[in-house]
Design an enzyme around this catalytic site. Structure first.
Site, mmCIF file in Angstrom:
data_model
loop_
_atom_site.group_PDB
_atom_site.id
_atom_site.type_symbol
_atom_site.label_atom_id
_atom_site.label_comp_id
_atom_site.label_asym_id
_atom_site.label_seq_id
_atom_site.Cartn_x
_atom_site.Cartn_y
_atom_site.Cartn_z
ATOM 1 N N LYS A 127 0.817 -1.225 0.000
ATOM 2 C CA LYS A 127 0.000 0.000 0.000
ATOM 3 C C LYS A 127 0.852 1.279 0.000
ATOM 4 C CE LYS A 127 -3.876 -2.276 2.322
ATOM 5 N NZ LYS A 127 -4.920 -2.163 3.369
ATOM 6 N N HIS A 174 -2.252 -5.577 1.678
ATOM 7 C CA HIS A 174 -3.566 -6.217 1.545
ATOM 8 C C HIS A 174 -3.355 -7.615 0.984
ATOM 9 C CE1 HIS A 174 -7.714 -6.993 0.339
ATOM 10 N NE2 HIS A 174 -7.181 -7.512 -0.748
ATOM 11 N N ASN A 178 -1.967 0.173 6.778
ATOM 12 C CA ASN A 178 -1.464 -1.091 7.343
ATOM 13 C C ASN A 178 -0.587 -1.863 6.344
ATOM 14 O OD1 ASN A 178 -3.479 -1.987 5.662
ATOM 15 N ND2 ASN A 178 -4.621 -3.112 7.209
ATOM 16 N N TYR A 200 -12.434 -2.119 -3.609
ATOM 17 C CA TYR A 200 -12.943 -2.323 -2.240
ATOM 18 C C TYR A 200 -14.467 -2.208 -2.178
ATOM 19 C CZ TYR A 200 -8.345 -2.319 0.117
ATOM 20 O OH TYR A 200 -7.087 -2.635 0.589
ATOM 21 N N GLU A 243 -10.205 -10.263 -7.238
ATOM 22 C CA GLU A 243 -9.138 -9.263 -7.050
ATOM 23 C C GLU A 243 -8.011 -9.441 -8.075
ATOM 24 O OE1 GLU A 243 -8.025 -9.447 -2.922
ATOM 25 O OE2 GLU A 243 -9.955 -8.614 -2.274
#
Ligand code: CMP
Length: 139
Positions: free
Chosen positions: A10, A116, A113, A50, A127
């Protein structure tokens, strides 16, 4: 069972040049990188990815964050790759992540974070196809 899963490194991690360190952890865990690209998503592209979280209170912030800088998306392949990568990532909230996990080492908070990973075979299929064509996946 050999599986494929989608990984995203990310924007918080690419901003700190942690992509190499995270890929090293992935490869040392025995997961094979069979496709990879670096992208700067629009908020709309992040939102489509998402979409399952559309009704969640954090959705808009998440779309802004995921479009705030480059991401490194990749397809990982290996025995039980989906569960193994989730174990390697650690808990979504880094305060709860175990020692030795990517999020324990690098995540900044529950949103930023660092990584993913797909959570099930169905989401992995969606995805992976969101970012890659069959021709771009080389096992
Ligand atoms: P990820 O595993 O990519 O799935 C959804 C993302 O939403 C999650 O990691 C976090 O980056 C972000 N997020 C922000 N707030 C929350 C929250 N309260 N619960 C779960 N995910 C959150």
């Amino acid at each position: 069972m050999i599986q494929r899963t989608l990984s995203i490194i990310k924007p918080d991690a690419t901003a700190r040049s942690l992509d190499g360190a995270i890929l090293k952890m992935i490869q040392e865990a025995g997961l094979k990188v069979v496709a990879m690209k670096r992208l700067h998503l629009t908020a709309e592209q992040a939102g489509g990815f998402y979409a399952v979280h559309k009704e969640r209170p954090f959705y808009n912030d998440l779309c802004s964050f995921m479009s705030s800088g480059p991401v490194l998306v990749s397809v990982l392949e290996g025995e039980d790759a989906i569960a193994r990568y989730r174990t390697l990532m650690g808990a979504t909230n880094p305060e709860k992540a175990e020692e030795g996990t990517i999020r324990k080492a690098y995540a900044q908070n529950i949103e930023a974070n660092s990584v993913h990973g797909s959570d099930a075979p169905e989401t992995a299929a969606f995805e992976i196809s969101y970012f890659f064509s069959q021709l771009e996946i080389v096992g």
